[in-house]
Design a protein around this motif. Structure first.
Motif, PDB file in Angstrom:
ATOM      1  N   ARG B  32       0.828  -1.217   0.000  1.00  0.00           N
ATOM      2  CA  ARG B  32       0.000   0.000   0.000  1.00  0.00           C
ATOM      3  C   ARG B  32       0.854   1.255   0.000  1.00  0.00           C
ATOM      4  NH1 ARG B  32      -5.358  -1.593   2.548  1.00  0.00           N
ATOM      5  NH2 ARG B  32      -5.207  -3.847   2.508  1.00  0.00           N
ATOM      6  N   PHE B  33       2.127   1.092   0.422  1.00  0.00           N
ATOM      7  CA  PHE B  33       3.038   2.242   0.442  1.00  0.00           C
ATOM      8  C   PHE B  33       4.130   2.096  -0.618  1.00  0.00           C
ATOM      9  CE2 PHE B  33       1.746   1.070   4.806  1.00  0.00           C
ATOM     10  CZ  PHE B  33       0.814   2.084   4.990  1.00  0.00           C
ATOM     11  N   GLY B  34       3.898   1.230  -1.560  1.00  0.00           N
ATOM     12  CA  GLY B  34       4.869   1.066  -2.652  1.00  0.00           C
ATOM     13  C   GLY B  34       6.063   0.206  -2.282  1.00  0.00           C
ATOM     14  N   VAL B  35       5.984  -0.524  -1.155  1.00  0.00           N
ATOM     15  CA  VAL B  35       7.100  -1.399  -0.764  1.00  0.00           C
ATOM     16  C   VAL B  35       6.748  -2.829  -1.164  1.00  0.00           C
ATOM     17  CG1 VAL B  35       8.430  -2.326   1.187  1.00  0.00           C
ATOM     18  CG2 VAL B  35       7.705   0.060   1.193  1.00  0.00           C
ATOM     19  N   HIS B  36       7.593  -3.430  -1.962  1.00  0.00           N
ATOM     20  CA  HIS B  36       7.383  -4.831  -2.313  1.00  0.00           C
ATOM     21  C   HIS B  36       8.740  -5.506  -2.373  1.00  0.00           C
ATOM     22  CE1 HIS B  36       5.955  -8.444  -4.300  1.00  0.00           C
ATOM     23  NE2 HIS B  36       4.751  -8.081  -3.893  1.00  0.00           N
ATOM     24  N   LEU B  37       8.913  -6.507  -1.513  1.00  0.00           N
ATOM     25  CA  LEU B  37      10.245  -7.096  -1.360  1.00  0.00           C
ATOM     26  C   LEU B  37      10.478  -8.318  -2.242  1.00  0.00           C
ATOM     27  CD1 LEU B  37      10.363  -6.743   2.534  1.00  0.00           C
ATOM     28  CD2 LEU B  37      11.325  -5.192   0.852  1.00  0.00           C
ATOM     29  N   GLY B  38       9.585  -8.560  -3.189  1.00  0.00           N
ATOM     30  CA  GLY B  38       9.807  -9.652  -4.137  1.00  0.00           C
ATOM     31  C   GLY B  38       9.175 -10.961  -3.714  1.00  0.00           C
ATOM     32  N   SER B  39       9.541 -12.023  -4.419  1.00  0.00           N
ATOM     33  CA  SER B  39       8.879 -13.320  -4.232  1.00  0.00           C
ATOM     34  C   SER B  39       9.765 -14.342  -3.536  1.00  0.00           C
ATOM     35  CB  SER B  39       8.471 -13.878  -5.594  1.00  0.00           C
ATOM     36  OG  SER B  39       7.740 -12.930  -6.297  1.00  0.00           O
ATOM     37  N   ALA B  40      10.747 -13.874  -2.771  1.00  0.00           N
ATOM     38  CA  ALA B  40      11.672 -14.828  -2.145  1.00  0.00           C
ATOM     39  C   ALA B  40      11.749 -14.626  -0.643  1.00  0.00           C
ATOM     40  CB  ALA B  40      13.059 -14.675  -2.767  1.00  0.00           C
ATOM     41  N   ILE B  41      10.690 -14.127  -0.025  1.00  0.00           N
ATOM     42  CA  ILE B  41      10.710 -13.847   1.412  1.00  0.00           C
ATOM     43  C   ILE B  41      10.641 -15.176   2.197  1.00  0.00           C
ATOM     44  CG2 ILE B  41       9.588 -12.579   3.302  1.00  0.00           C
ATOM     45  CD1 ILE B  41      10.420 -10.709   1.108  1.00  0.00           C
ATOM     46  N   PRO B  42      11.608 -15.426   3.085  1.00  0.00           N
ATOM     47  CA  PRO B  42      11.608 -16.707   3.804  1.00  0.00           C
ATOM     48  C   PRO B  42      10.666 -16.722   5.017  1.00  0.00           C
ATOM     49  CG  PRO B  42      13.808 -15.778   3.585  1.00  0.00           C
ATOM     50  CD  PRO B  42      12.841 -14.692   3.306  1.00  0.00           C
ATOM     51  N   CYS B  43       9.484 -16.157   4.900  1.00  0.00           N
ATOM     52  CA  CYS B  43       8.483 -16.259   5.962  1.00  0.00           C
ATOM     53  C   CYS B  43       7.107 -16.020   5.342  1.00  0.00           C
ATOM     54  CB  CYS B  43       8.761 -15.260   7.083  1.00  0.00           C
ATOM     55  SG  CYS B  43       8.562 -13.557   6.612  1.00  0.00           S
ATOM     56  N   PHE B  44       6.066 -16.086   6.206  1.00  0.00           N
ATOM     57  CA  PHE B  44       4.709 -16.013   5.656  1.00  0.00           C
ATOM     58  C   PHE B  44       4.271 -14.596   5.297  1.00  0.00           C
ATOM     59  CE2 PHE B  44       4.490 -20.253   7.383  1.00  0.00           C
ATOM     60  CZ  PHE B  44       3.863 -20.903   6.343  1.00  0.00           C
ATOM     61  N   ALA B  45       4.822 -14.065   4.224  1.00  0.00           N
ATOM     62  CA  ALA B  45       4.338 -12.807   3.655  1.00  0.00           C
ATOM     63  C   ALA B  45       3.307 -13.250   2.612  1.00  0.00           C
ATOM     64  CB  ALA B  45       5.477 -12.056   3.006  1.00  0.00           C
ATOM     65  N   LEU B  79      13.526 -20.855 -16.544  1.00  0.00           N
ATOM     66  CA  LEU B  79      14.233 -21.687 -15.585  1.00  0.00           C
ATOM     67  C   LEU B  79      15.273 -20.847 -14.839  1.00  0.00           C
ATOM     68  CD1 LEU B  79      14.517 -24.577 -14.546  1.00  0.00           C
ATOM     69  CD2 LEU B  79      16.292 -24.913 -16.238  1.00  0.00           C
ATOM     70  N   LEU B  80      15.916 -19.949 -15.575  1.00  0.00           N
ATOM     71  CA  LEU B  80      16.910 -19.074 -14.953  1.00  0.00           C
ATOM     72  C   LEU B  80      16.247 -18.177 -13.918  1.00  0.00           C
ATOM     73  CD1 LEU B  80      19.260 -17.899 -17.847  1.00  0.00           C
ATOM     74  CD2 LEU B  80      19.792 -19.418 -15.942  1.00  0.00           C
ATOM     75  N   ALA B  81      15.041 -17.700 -14.253  1.00  0.00           N
ATOM     76  CA  ALA B  81      14.301 -16.849 -13.307  1.00  0.00           C
ATOM     77  C   ALA B  81      14.001 -17.639 -12.040  1.00  0.00           C
ATOM     78  CB  ALA B  81      13.011 -16.364 -13.953  1.00  0.00           C
ATOM     79  N   ALA B  82      13.603 -18.915 -12.213  1.00  0.00           N
ATOM     80  CA  ALA B  82      13.311 -19.769 -11.051  1.00  0.00           C
ATOM     81  C   ALA B  82      14.566 -19.944 -10.200  1.00  0.00           C
ATOM     82  CB  ALA B  82      12.798 -21.125 -11.522  1.00  0.00           C
ATOM     83  N   LEU B  83      15.693 -20.188 -10.867  1.00  0.00           N
ATOM     84  CA  LEU B  83      16.954 -20.361 -10.136  1.00  0.00           C
ATOM     85  C   LEU B  83      17.378 -19.054  -9.477  1.00  0.00           C
ATOM     86  CD1 LEU B  83      18.899 -22.604 -12.674  1.00  0.00           C
ATOM     87  CD2 LEU B  83      17.910 -23.301 -10.483  1.00  0.00           C
ATOM     88  N   GLY B  84      17.091 -17.950 -10.142  1.00  0.00           N
ATOM     89  CA  GLY B  84      17.425 -16.631  -9.601  1.00  0.00           C
ATOM     90  C   GLY B  84      16.681 -16.363  -8.301  1.00  0.00           C
ATOM     91  N   TRP B  85      15.377 -16.680  -8.289  1.00  0.00           N
ATOM     92  CA  TRP B  85      14.596 -16.475  -7.062  1.00  0.00           C
ATOM     93  C   TRP B  85      15.089 -17.394  -5.960  1.00  0.00           C
ATOM     94  CZ3 TRP B  85      12.317 -12.263  -6.138  1.00  0.00           C
ATOM     95  CH2 TRP B  85      11.637 -11.543  -7.131  1.00  0.00           C
ATOM     96  N   PHE B  86      15.475 -18.627  -6.329  1.00  0.00           N
ATOM     97  CA  PHE B  86      15.981 -19.545  -5.309  1.00  0.00           C
ATOM     98  C   PHE B  86      17.295 -19.025  -4.740  1.00  0.00           C
ATOM     99  CE2 PHE B  86      18.573 -23.106  -3.859  1.00  0.00           C
ATOM    100  CZ  PHE B  86      17.737 -23.582  -2.860  1.00  0.00           C
ATOM    101  N   ALA B  87      18.138 -18.474  -5.628  1.00  0.00           N
ATOM    102  CA  ALA B  87      19.428 -17.938  -5.173  1.00  0.00           C
ATOM    103  C   ALA B  87      19.194 -16.786  -4.195  1.00  0.00           C
ATOM    104  CB  ALA B  87      20.240 -17.465  -6.378  1.00  0.00           C
ATOM    105  N   LEU B  88      18.200 -15.942  -4.485  1.00  0.00           N
ATOM    106  CA  LEU B  88      17.898 -14.820  -3.595  1.00  0.00           C
ATOM    107  C   LEU B  88      17.380 -15.332  -2.250  1.00  0.00           C
ATOM    108  CD1 LEU B  88      17.694 -11.743  -3.277  1.00  0.00           C
ATOM    109  CD2 LEU B  88      15.396 -11.860  -4.227  1.00  0.00           C
ATOM    110  N   PHE B  89      16.514 -16.327  -2.323  1.00  0.00           N
ATOM    111  CA  PHE B  89      15.976 -16.928  -1.097  1.00  0.00           C
ATOM    112  C   PHE B  89      17.122 -17.513  -0.261  1.00  0.00           C
ATOM    113  CE2 PHE B  89      14.682 -20.964   0.911  1.00  0.00           C
ATOM    114  CZ  PHE B  89      13.805 -20.481   1.858  1.00  0.00           C
ATOM    115  N   ALA B  90      18.009 -18.253  -0.935  1.00  0.00           N
ATOM    116  CA  ALA B  90      19.131 -18.886  -0.237  1.00  0.00           C
ATOM    117  C   ALA B  90      20.032 -17.820   0.394  1.00  0.00           C
ATOM    118  CB  ALA B  90      19.923 -19.758  -1.209  1.00  0.00           C
ATOM    119  N   MET B  91      20.183 -16.701  -0.308  1.00  0.00           N
ATOM    120  CA  MET B  91      21.034 -15.631   0.224  1.00  0.00           C
ATOM    121  C   MET B  91      20.404 -15.024   1.491  1.00  0.00           C
ATOM    122  SD  MET B  91      22.343 -12.299  -1.808  1.00  0.00           S
ATOM    123  CE  MET B  91      21.058 -11.241  -1.197  1.00  0.00           C
ATOM    124  N   LEU B  92      19.091 -14.797   1.432  1.00  0.00           N
ATOM    125  CA  LEU B  92      18.390 -14.240   2.599  1.00  0.00           C
ATOM    126  C   LEU B  92      18.467 -15.197   3.792  1.00  0.00           C
ATOM    127  CD1 LEU B  92      15.234 -12.763   0.806  1.00  0.00           C
ATOM    128  CD2 LEU B  92      17.088 -11.474   1.859  1.00  0.00           C
TER     129      LEU B  92
END
Lengths: 290, 322
Positions: B32-45, B79-92
């Motif tokens: 609602r305030f323009g904040v969106h942290l993407g699709s790799a949040i490691p919790c129940f967002a 597939l690269l996009a899928a791996l990219g999101w996983f890499a971001l998740f793993a980094m977090l």
């Protein structure tokens, strides 16, 4: 009153009602629409296929259909691609990129980003000018542009239906009112459900509201409900305008949570919670040391 | 000296509560305030919350595993996009480990609210028999395997298309979290077809069980949460974690008593320094409650962020009565 008299009265009432309905339909329906009812003389788009490409983009193949057995002339095709911008509820559509496509009955659009594609067409059939448009959601990820696109400054000023796409995620659904408008549009618009062809009977006629908008709610579809979440049907709106027609094809998806029972859900939730509560309290009494 | 005292007055549980509430606001209303942290949040967002500030990675995982099949078939960038999101998740996960569960997760905070409500009513917490608890820990791995196996079957057409987000369809977060944004539609039975009806019945039955369970037992849902399983699988790359110095342990059992997940391994471990089990939330309650200097600590790689201390426990008892 004798039995024969009752029968005669019933028959005459039935006749009066039927005649009134016929009269109302004839008088209320504009002449152009009546003509269209007999011979659906309009141009329309439909989506032939939509698939992902190897580079992460999307291709959408469209098919332009028109009155059969007639010669189309001066066909022009223009595409408006509106990118989605922003995040969350602050999402919106950015300024459209406008480009011309090669005139053909089969058109393929390539999309490399998240955008709403609007494809417009104009053709002359005899003395009449017909216009058609369609909107499709695309979610390309390649960042590339359509190789067959010839960029132009602005879309031509053709009569075109506009639909309220909301903000973030436009996906027309069954059971949800769709509002659309057409500049200097006629008082009535025909609606063809599920990709009705020229030979099919029209589904319904919608009236223009005092605010100048047409509102239509596509009914829930049993077959669509049984299918998966990507199941959709084509709903085509057709307006007769002086010297031709304007059509607009809108893919309408199965409603997410279109047919629900909140009461049933709450009863189930309460029952489940009550049963668990009884179990917890019962277990606590049987095993007091816990 | 005054500065040091002021610093000591700031208690970890207070900071945690503050972070949890901030996390709740960002995850639930960020969009609602323009904040969106993407699709790799490691919790129940939860993506089903209108205007949420990011998407739970479990949804992304299901989606990308399902659609990844078609991406593999096309041999393309998908597939690269899928791996990219996983890499971001793993980094977090590598950076913050299970702090996501104990300190950020909005659904975790709701569980903590229910626990606080229970305490306010003076109701005693229920325990789960040890054998049952051991069996229940396997459920999260079962759910995780379902998340990995079912979406491709739906994509391949072996299962109905509506199986495409199997875990979301039974996750109590989907029915409870959207209520905080005024959305009650997920409490309804979905009558579209047999699959949607089956899923909505399962969802509401599970929600009922969880609501009661979460009231009577701290972090009851976390026992089954596939995130804990997934994050635990990434433990080898996680920099943040809980360690124990067994020789400093005095065996008081405080760690076991205060643990919201009723973990016994921290108390029982007498040899290894690694006490980070798959159920641990990194909430640091055990470290706070430990009266032995240096016995327990939360570390980021080799850096000790917070350690147990006798003074800290004494101060907690004196000032806050905890």
């Amino acid at each position: 009153m004798s039995r024969e008299r009752v029968m005669t009265f019933k028959k005459s009432s039935l006749f009066c009602v039927s005649f009134s309905l016929f009269l109302a339909r004839t008088l209320l329906m504009p002449e152009a629409l009546l003509a269209a009812d007999k011979e659906m003389n309009f141009l329309r788009w439909r989506v032939a296929s939509q698939e992902r490409t190897r580079d992460g983009g999307m291709t959408v193949s469209f098919e332009l259909r028109g009155p059969s057995g007639t010669r189309w002339e001066d066909v022009e095709i223009v595409c408006r691609a509106m990118p989605r911008e922003g995040v969350g509820t602050a999402r919106s559509y950015g300024d459209p990129d406008v480009y011309r496509k090669r005139a053909s009955k089969n058109v393929t659009i390539y999309s490399g980003r998240s955008e709403l594609i609007e494809l417009l067409a104009e053709a002359r059939v005899g003395d009449a000018r017909h216009y058609a448009s369609i909107v499709v959601n695309c979610y390309g990820e390649s960042g590339k542009t359509d190789p067959d696109a010839e960029a132009i400054d602005d879309a031509p000023l053709w009569p075109v239906f506009r639909v309220d796409t909301g903000s973030s995620y436009f996906r027309a659904q069954t059971g949800t009112p769709i509002e659309l408008w057409l500049e200097a549009g006629p008082p009535f618009v025909e609606v063809f459900e599920n990709g009705a062809t020229a030979s099919a009977a029209m589904t319904s006629i919608i009236e223009r509201s005092p605010s100048g908008k047409y509102s239509y709610t596509s009914p829930h579809d049993e077959e669509l409900a049984k299918s998966g979440y990507t199941a959709k049907k084509d709903v085509t709106f057709v307006a007769a305008i002086p010297g031709g027609s304007v059509s607009f094809c809108l893919p309408v998806y199965r409603a997410f949570y279109g047919r629900t029972s909140l009461g049933g859900g709450l009863v189930l939730l309460s029952s489940s919670a009550a049963a668990t509560l009884a179990l917890v309290i019962g277990a606590g009494r049987r095993f007091p040391w816990r | 000296m005054r500065g040091i005292r002021a610093m000591r007055a700031i208690k970890v549980w207070k900071i945690r509560s503050l972070v949890q509430h901030a996390g709740f606001i960002v995850m639930m209303y960020g969009g609602r305030f323009g904040v969106h942290l993407g699709s790799a949040i490691p919790c129940f967002a939860c993506p089903f919350v209108p205007g949420c500030g990011g998407y739970c990675y479990l949804m992304g995982l299901q989606g990308y595993i399902g659609f990844g099949m078609s991406a593999v078939a096309a041999g393309g960038v998908g597939l690269l996009a899928a791996l990219g999101w996983f890499a971001l998740f793993a980094m977090l996960v590598a950076l913050l480990g299970k702090l996501w569960c104990g300190w950020v997760c909005p659904f975790g905070l709701i569980q903590d609210w229910l626990s606080a409500l229970r305490r306010a009513f003076g109701v005693r917490e229920r325990t789960i028999p040890r054998n049952t608890a051991r069996r229940l820990t396997r459920v999260k791995y079962l759910l995780l395997s379902g998340i990995v196996v079912i979406p491709p079957l739906a994509t391949a057409g072996i299962l109905h298309e509506d199986f495409y987000l199997p875990f979301c369809n039974i996750c109590p977060g989907k029915s409870i979290l959207p209520l905080f944004a005024g959305e009650a539609r997920y409490l309804a039975l979905n009558l579209d077809n047999r699959v949607t009806l089956g899923f909505s019945i399962a969802l509401l039955a599970i929600t009922g069980v969880m609501l009661v369970g979460m009231f009577f037992r701290d972090r009851f849902f976390c026992v089954f949460c596939p995130f804990l399983a997934l994050i635990h699988l990434l433990k080898p790359i996680t920099l943040l974690g809980l360690t124990k110095e067994p020789e400093s342990c005095i065996g008081c059992g405080n760690c076991r008593r205060v643990c919201p997940m009723a973990i016994e391994a921290v108390y029982k471990e007498r040899v290894s320094r690694d006490v980070q089990g798959d159920a641990c939330l990194d909430c640091a309650s055990c470290v706070e409650a430990c009266p032995s200097d240096f016995a327990l600590s939360i570390n980021f790689s080799k850096l000790r962020l917070f350690r147990s201390s006798r003074d800290y426990v004494a101060e907690l008892k004196g000032k806050f009565g905890r």
